[in-house]
Design a protein around this motif. Sequence first.
Motif, PDB file in Angstrom:
ATOM      1  N   ASN A  30     -57.676  52.527 -18.129  1.00 56.56           N
ATOM      2  CA  ASN A  30     -56.838  53.481 -19.067  1.00 56.56           C
ATOM      3  C   ASN A  30     -56.460  52.686 -20.453  1.00 56.56           C
ATOM      4  N   ARG A  31     -57.205  51.512 -20.855  1.00 54.05           N
ATOM      5  CA  ARG A  31     -57.000  50.875 -21.997  1.00 54.05           C
ATOM      6  C   ARG A  31     -58.210  50.666 -22.908  1.00 54.05           C
ATOM      7  N   SER A  32     -58.033  50.920 -24.307  1.00 53.07           N
ATOM      8  CA  SER A  32     -59.413  50.647 -24.874  1.00 53.07           C
ATOM      9  C   SER A  32     -58.959  50.709 -26.609  1.00 53.07           C
ATOM     10  N   ARG A  33     -59.749  50.114 -27.263  1.00 52.40           N
ATOM     11  CA  ARG A  33     -59.616  50.117 -28.592  1.00 52.40           C
ATOM     12  C   ARG A  33     -60.722  50.255 -29.532  1.00 52.40           C
ATOM     13  N   ILE A  34     -60.325  51.071 -30.500  1.00 54.96           N
ATOM     14  CA  ILE A  34     -61.595  51.702 -31.485  1.00 54.96           C
ATOM     15  C   ILE A  34     -61.264  51.153 -32.843  1.00 54.96           C
ATOM     16  N   ARG A  35     -62.254  50.845 -33.421  1.00 53.96           N
ATOM     17  CA  ARG A  35     -62.542  50.440 -34.895  1.00 53.96           C
ATOM     18  C   ARG A  35     -63.424  51.691 -35.408  1.00 53.96           C
ATOM     19  N   ILE A  36     -63.068  52.215 -36.628  1.00 52.81           N
ATOM     20  CA  ILE A  36     -63.791  53.010 -37.360  1.00 52.81           C
ATOM     21  C   ILE A  36     -64.159  52.540 -38.521  1.00 52.81           C
ATOM     22  N   ALA A  37     -65.357  52.850 -38.875  1.00 49.01           N
ATOM     23  CA  ALA A  37     -65.824  52.068 -40.302  1.00 49.01           C
ATOM     24  C   ALA A  37     -65.426  53.085 -41.443  1.00 49.01           C
ATOM     25  N   ASN A  63     -53.837  57.444 -35.176  1.00 48.31           N
ATOM     26  CA  ASN A  63     -53.345  56.944 -34.097  1.00 48.31           C
ATOM     27  C   ASN A  63     -52.630  58.392 -33.557  1.00 48.31           C
ATOM     28  N   ASP A  64     -51.573  58.821 -34.544  1.00 47.82           N
ATOM     29  CA  ASP A  64     -50.972  60.021 -34.191  1.00 47.82           C
ATOM     30  C   ASP A  64     -52.014  61.143 -33.810  1.00 47.82           C
ATOM     31  N   ALA A  65     -52.967  61.416 -34.514  1.00 53.68           N
ATOM     32  CA  ALA A  65     -54.053  62.314 -34.386  1.00 53.68           C
ATOM     33  C   ALA A  65     -54.398  62.333 -32.880  1.00 53.68           C
ATOM     34  N   MET A  66     -55.208  61.005 -32.665  1.00 53.93           N
ATOM     35  CA  MET A  66     -55.765  60.810 -31.329  1.00 53.93           C
ATOM     36  C   MET A  66     -54.761  61.053 -30.505  1.00 53.93           C
ATOM     37  N   ARG A  67     -53.444  60.888 -30.213  1.00 54.16           N
ATOM     38  CA  ARG A  67     -52.370  61.314 -29.356  1.00 54.16           C
ATOM     39  C   ARG A  67     -52.499  62.648 -29.098  1.00 54.16           C
ATOM     40  N   MET A  68     -52.378  63.477 -30.371  1.00 55.10           N
ATOM     41  CA  MET A  68     -52.362  64.968 -30.337  1.00 55.10           C
ATOM     42  C   MET A  68     -53.571  65.354 -29.455  1.00 55.10           C
ATOM     43  N   LEU A  69     -54.801  64.713 -29.824  1.00 54.07           N
ATOM     44  CA  LEU A  69     -56.024  65.267 -29.109  1.00 54.07           C
ATOM     45  C   LEU A  69     -55.855  64.956 -27.528  1.00 54.07           C
ATOM     46  N   ALA A  70     -55.430  63.695 -27.210  1.00 56.30           N
ATOM     47  CA  ALA A  70     -55.283  63.411 -25.883  1.00 56.30           C
ATOM     48  C   ALA A  70     -54.539  64.345 -25.023  1.00 56.30           C
ATOM     49  N   ASP A  71     -53.186  64.779 -25.812  1.00 54.28           N
ATOM     50  CA  ASP A  71     -52.263  65.750 -24.896  1.00 54.28           C
ATOM     51  C   ASP A  71     -52.959  67.120 -25.011  1.00 54.28           C
ATOM     52  N   HIS A  72     -53.996  67.338 -25.647  1.00 57.29           N
ATOM     53  CA  HIS A  72     -54.657  68.465 -25.707  1.00 57.29           C
ATOM     54  C   HIS A  72     -55.482  68.634 -24.383  1.00 57.29           C
ATOM     55  N   ILE A  73     -56.229  67.841 -24.068  1.00 59.95           N
ATOM     56  CA  ILE A  73     -57.072  67.372 -22.869  1.00 59.95           C
ATOM     57  C   ILE A  73     -56.288  66.915 -21.723  1.00 59.95           C
ATOM     58  N   ALA A  74     -55.045  66.911 -21.920  1.00 66.08           N
ATOM     59  CA  ALA A  74     -54.319  66.225 -20.637  1.00 66.08           C
ATOM     60  C   ALA A  74     -54.700  65.030 -20.394  1.00 66.08           C
ATOM     61  N   ALA A  75     -55.162  64.222 -21.226  1.00 70.08           N
ATOM     62  CA  ALA A  75     -55.280  62.292 -20.952  1.00 70.08           C
ATOM     63  C   ALA A  75     -54.074  61.984 -20.863  1.00 70.08           C
ATOM     64  N   PRO A  76     -53.937  60.952 -19.850  1.00 73.50           N
ATOM     65  CA  PRO A  76     -52.884  60.194 -19.752  1.00 73.50           C
ATOM     66  C   PRO A  76     -52.469  59.174 -20.588  1.00 73.50           C
ATOM     67  N   THR A  77     -53.482  58.637 -21.009  1.00 74.52           N
ATOM     68  CA  THR A  77     -53.674  57.611 -22.234  1.00 74.52           C
ATOM     69  C   THR A  77     -54.476  57.855 -23.335  1.00 74.52           C
ATOM     70  N   ALA A  78     -54.336  57.274 -24.590  1.00 77.63           N
ATOM     71  CA  ALA A  78     -55.091  57.507 -25.432  1.00 77.63           C
ATOM     72  C   ALA A  78     -55.524  56.075 -26.079  1.00 77.63           C
ATOM     73  N   PRO A  79     -56.790  55.795 -26.770  1.00 75.51           N
ATOM     74  CA  PRO A  79     -57.274  54.652 -27.164  1.00 75.51           C
ATOM     75  C   PRO A  79     -56.532  54.326 -28.391  1.00 75.51           C
ATOM     76  N   VAL A  80     -56.463  53.154 -28.716  1.00 81.17           N
ATOM     77  CA  VAL A  80     -55.542  52.721 -30.032  1.00 81.17           C
ATOM     78  C   VAL A  80     -56.682  52.445 -30.851  1.00 81.17           C
ATOM     79  N   ILE A  81     -56.525  52.844 -32.111  1.00 88.78           N
ATOM     80  CA  ILE A  81     -56.919  52.749 -33.377  1.00 88.78           C
ATOM     81  C   ILE A  81     -56.964  51.483 -34.145  1.00 88.78           C
ATOM     82  N   GLU A  82     -57.517  50.541 -34.398  1.00 82.04           N
ATOM     83  CA  GLU A  82     -57.310  49.372 -35.135  1.00 82.04           C
ATOM     84  C   GLU A  82     -57.587  49.509 -36.503  1.00 82.04           C
ATOM     85  N   GLU A  83     -57.264  48.734 -37.341  1.00 76.77           N
ATOM     86  CA  GLU A  83     -57.730  48.528 -38.830  1.00 76.77           C
ATOM     87  C   GLU A  83     -58.923  47.927 -38.705  1.00 76.77           C
TER      88      GLU A  83
END
Length: 237
Positions: A102-109, A50-70
């Motif tokens: 502006n809200r979404s959740r992600i699950r990564i295998a 989630n920290d990394a996702m926020r870094m990428l969102a900041d780079h592309i100037a996205a106002p929000t980032a998706p939340v990664i779930e366990e």
Amino acid sequence: MLSKDWINKQICYLNSGLGLYLQDAGNKFFFEPTPGFYGYISQGSTAALNDAMRMLADHIAAPTAPVIEEWDGPADPLAVRDDGSVGNSRGCPAFIHYEGHNRSRIRIAVTNKHTPYIMGAILAHELMHHYMMTKRLEYIDVAENEKLTDFATVFLGLGKLTLNGYEPMKWDVSYPGKTIRHTYQVGYMSVLEIAYSWHAVCKFRSIDSFSCAENLTVDAERQLRVANREIRNEETR
């Protein structure tokens, strides 16, 4: 292989919907996936991702980032057949669920946490899904929309993550009387197609595609050179 017309169509579509940002960024247009960045996400924890996702969102100037779930997901990305063999697979590396504007959740295998390169590419791809949904940019055809999403990672500066992470994983497994090579790949475009897209976006932004090759893997840089050679051959015909 992607056609020039297809690539130009995506550039026009994204530019009309998103606009050209970071106009004077030069080589800083691309997010730099440093060894430190890959080392951080290799932890595989939801907090780090989630920290990394926020870094990428900041780079592309996205106002929000998706939340990664366990989520563990399937233990093996390849489907085993009755005879014990398996074929090539692109698998389903992650799922994204939209909860509203502006809200979404992600699950990564969990399988895709074996290599930080694949994980980085997945983060870039899923962030593009989230960001483009907030901008109402998508194709109705699912396959075309997934390819557009891959292309958008390059168009918005996350192409190094995609180029590094889309190289197929290959390994050999011995069975009685035979050895089978397994391959696994995430994404919807090949590494070479991403390299072609890289050249097109760099040309669009007046960037030397090889002046910003820092933090690419050896395989990713090789694919850039292959694409560059093929493009030059096409231009001289």
